[in-house]
Design an enzyme around this catalytic site. Structure first.
Site, mmCIF file in Angstrom:
data_model
loop_
_atom_site.group_PDB
_atom_site.id
_atom_site.type_symbol
_atom_site.label_atom_id
_atom_site.label_comp_id
_atom_site.label_asym_id
_atom_site.label_seq_id
_atom_site.Cartn_x
_atom_site.Cartn_y
_atom_site.Cartn_z
ATOM 1 N N HIS A 74 32.534 51.831 1.658
ATOM 2 C CA HIS A 74 33.696 52.203 0.830
ATOM 3 C C HIS A 74 34.853 51.242 1.093
ATOM 4 C CE1 HIS A 74 31.437 56.077 0.690
ATOM 5 N NE2 HIS A 74 31.835 56.003 -0.573
ATOM 6 N N ASN A 75 34.758 50.050 0.498
ATOM 7 C CA ASN A 75 35.739 48.993 0.707
ATOM 8 C C ASN A 75 36.151 48.401 -0.642
ATOM 9 O OD1 ASN A 75 33.526 47.331 -0.058
ATOM 10 N ND2 ASN A 75 32.845 47.272 2.071
ATOM 11 N N PHE A 76 36.925 47.317 -0.611
ATOM 12 C CA PHE A 76 37.429 46.748 -1.868
ATOM 13 C C PHE A 76 36.305 46.183 -2.731
ATOM 14 C CE2 PHE A 76 39.188 43.150 -4.341
ATOM 15 C CZ PHE A 76 40.019 43.877 -5.174
ATOM 16 N N ASP A 86 30.247 54.776 -10.369
ATOM 17 C CA ASP A 86 30.471 54.966 -8.932
ATOM 18 C C ASP A 86 29.178 54.829 -8.134
ATOM 19 O OD1 ASP A 86 31.792 55.527 -6.556
ATOM 20 O OD2 ASP A 86 31.655 57.699 -6.819
#
EC number: 3.1.4.35
Length: 534
Positions: A251-253, A401
């Site tokens: 869950h990062n950029f 997502d």
């Protein structure tokens, strides 16, 4: 208008005509003949008279646009030299030549004017940009002053609270007040075309390049134009969003970019701009960018079981998704990052509500509820029904997502390793804190194949199959890769099972051989004892 306008200023010359001072004004675009005719008219001489111009000390002055200017105290004297006697034919030739000269003069003037207008436009654009920056800074100062006043008022009225949790937002948002320094990459036509497809390789790009790609998407979809988004504010906002994603394994950029790029590709693939308003497209793209802001790397189950500050704050109801929304609008509340500054209040209210609805829909605990509602509406789906459209937007952001397996295998598979790494970090922490551990996150129980097969089979494929009913093109582009991915992991599981079975047999054989070895040793010793001595 500044120094640039001085080039348009006419020149003034003062003449002494029989003791009377006559002021003559002409522009720099006049030629010598025009000026001489002007002086003749001023002195009452025929236009074809040859004249000379003298200073107060009888020095001759050249009659041309660059002649030195004088003042009322130092007027020039006009002296007629001769009157030209020209024939009718010569007059005609002179007239034609004069017209030709005038046309040439106009042509040169146009080119000069074009150059000067271009320079003026460049200066004006720079001035507008600087004025825009000043407005942003003024709004920022107003906001800071308001917050300081509120903080002072709160301190005066604050009482001690025995609660063990701090509800002050300690998250440091980092918007850029200066003009962002990341380089503006010029995307090649090949990159622009690839960016619109689900097969785009998200691993090839550095953060600055991803920021430029996101910026391009907003321009390409017409969002900057239609919502009067300040391009500098857009870059500041993207930088601030980047800075508020943590360096988690999953869950990062890059995950944020991955989800947004998939949303962008679905807009083009499914022709969503024909189905949705531009405001809907803006909400879809912005919610995708913000959907995991400040994710701590530990899911909602951990937040609730560990009774974290987020779980307490949001009463165990989608604590992470609520937090992502809160951070998103904290960033947008800063004038220098507010890409919706030109949107009217009612429009902003709709955008805010839309973003909250979509980001909260990414909580997988609500997956079955949302899918059931969407399937119910699918029987008679109506694009003019706002409730139907909202459900479709919720499904679209959910698809994006969790869409990694839609991409080519070489792009998708590294994401599985990243996700398992994050899962294992959480399960290790849960074990150390005595909290329940989900089997699919336990490094001792899960493999890459077992983690993916069930998820693809029971979550991804049914959801994309439902979307295919509205957008048939999705089947070939997105559903088929999911079928292939399922087959890949099922084959991988068969190999894993075969390896485990082989390992088990090897261990049994090794164990059996070890147990039989002492018995053989004892039998040999007994036989030796029974044998007669020599």
């Amino acid at each position: 208008m500044g120094a640039g306008s001085s080039s348009y200023r006419p020149k003034a010359i003062y003449l002494d005509i029989d003791g009377r001072i006559q002021k003559v004004v002409f522009s720099k675009y006049c030629n010598s003949s025009d000026i001489m005719d002007l002086f003749c008219i001023a002195t009452g001489l025929p236009r074809n008279t040859t004249i000379s111009l003298l200073t107060t000390d009888d020095a001759m002055v050249s009659i041309d646009p660059t002649m030195p200017a004088n003042s009322e105290r130092t007027p020039y004297k006009v002296r007629p030299v001769a009157v030209k006697q020209v024939s009718e034919r010569e007059e005609l030739v002179q007239g034609v030549l004069a017209q030709v000269a005038e046309q040439f003069s106009r042509a040169f003037k146009i080119n000069e004017l074009k150059a000067e207008v271009a320079n003026h436009l460049a200066m004006l654009e720079k001035r507008v940009e600087l004025e825009g920056l000043k407005v942003v800074e003024i709004e920022k100062c107003k906001s800071d002053i308001k917050k300081m006043r509120e903080e002072l008022a709160a301190r005066n009225n604050r009482t001690n609270c025995p609660c063990k949790y701090s509800f002050l937002d300690n998250k440091k948002l980092t918007p850029r007040r200066d003009v962002p320094t990341y380089p503006k990459y010029l995307l090649s036509p090949e990159t622009i075309e690839a960016l619109r497809k689900p097969t785009f390789d998200v691993w090839l790009w550095e953060p600055n390049e991803m920021l430029s790609c996101l910026e391009h998407m907003y321009h390409d979809l017409g969002l900057v134009r239609d919502f009067s988004i300040n391009p500098i504010t857009l870059r500041r906002w993207l930088l601030c969003v980047h800075d508020n994603y943590r360096s988690n394994p999953f869950h990062n950029f890059r995950h944020c970019f991955c989800v947004t790029q998939m949303m962008y590709s679905m807009v083009w693939l499914c022709g969503l701009q024909e189905k949705f308003s531009q405001m809907d497209i803006l909400v879809l793209m912005t919610a995708a960018i913000c959907h995991d802001l400040d994710h701590p790397g530990y899911n909602n189950t951990y937040q609730i079981n560990a009774r974290t500050e987020l779980a307490v704050r949001y009463n165990d109801i989608s604590p992470l998704e609520n937090h992502h929304c809160a951070i998103a609008f904290q960033i947008l509340a800063r004038p220098e990052c507010n890409i919706f500054a030109s949107v009217p209040p009612e429009g902003f209210r709709q955008i805010r509500q839309g973003m909250i609805t979509l980001i909260l829909a990414t909580d997988m605990a609500r997956h079955a509820e949302i899918m059931d509602s969407f399937k119910e509406k699918m029987e008679n789906f109506d694009y003019s029904n706002e409730e139907h459209l909202t459900l479709l937007k919720m499904i679209l952001i959910k698809c994006c997502d969790i869409s990694n397996e839609v991409r080519p295998m070489e792009v998708a598979e590294p994401w599985v390793d990243c996700l398992l790494e994050e899962y294992f970090m959480q399960s290790d922490r849960e074990k150390s804190e005595g909290l329940p551990v989900a089997p699919f996150m336990d490094r001792d129980k899960v493999t890459k194949a077992t983690a993916q097969i069930g998820f693809i089979k029971f979550v991804l494929i049914p959801m994309f199959e439902t979307v295919t009913k509205l957008f048939p093109i999705v089947e070939e582009t997105m559903l088929r890769p999911l079928w292939e991915s399922r087959e890949h992991y099922e084959e991988l599981k068969q190999l894993d099972d075969a390896m485990k079975e082989l390992q088990k047999k090897t261990e049994n054989l090794t164990s059996g051989a070890t147990e039989n070895a002492p018995e053989k040793t004892r039998d040999a010793k007994d036989n030796e004892d029974r044998s007669p001595p020599n």
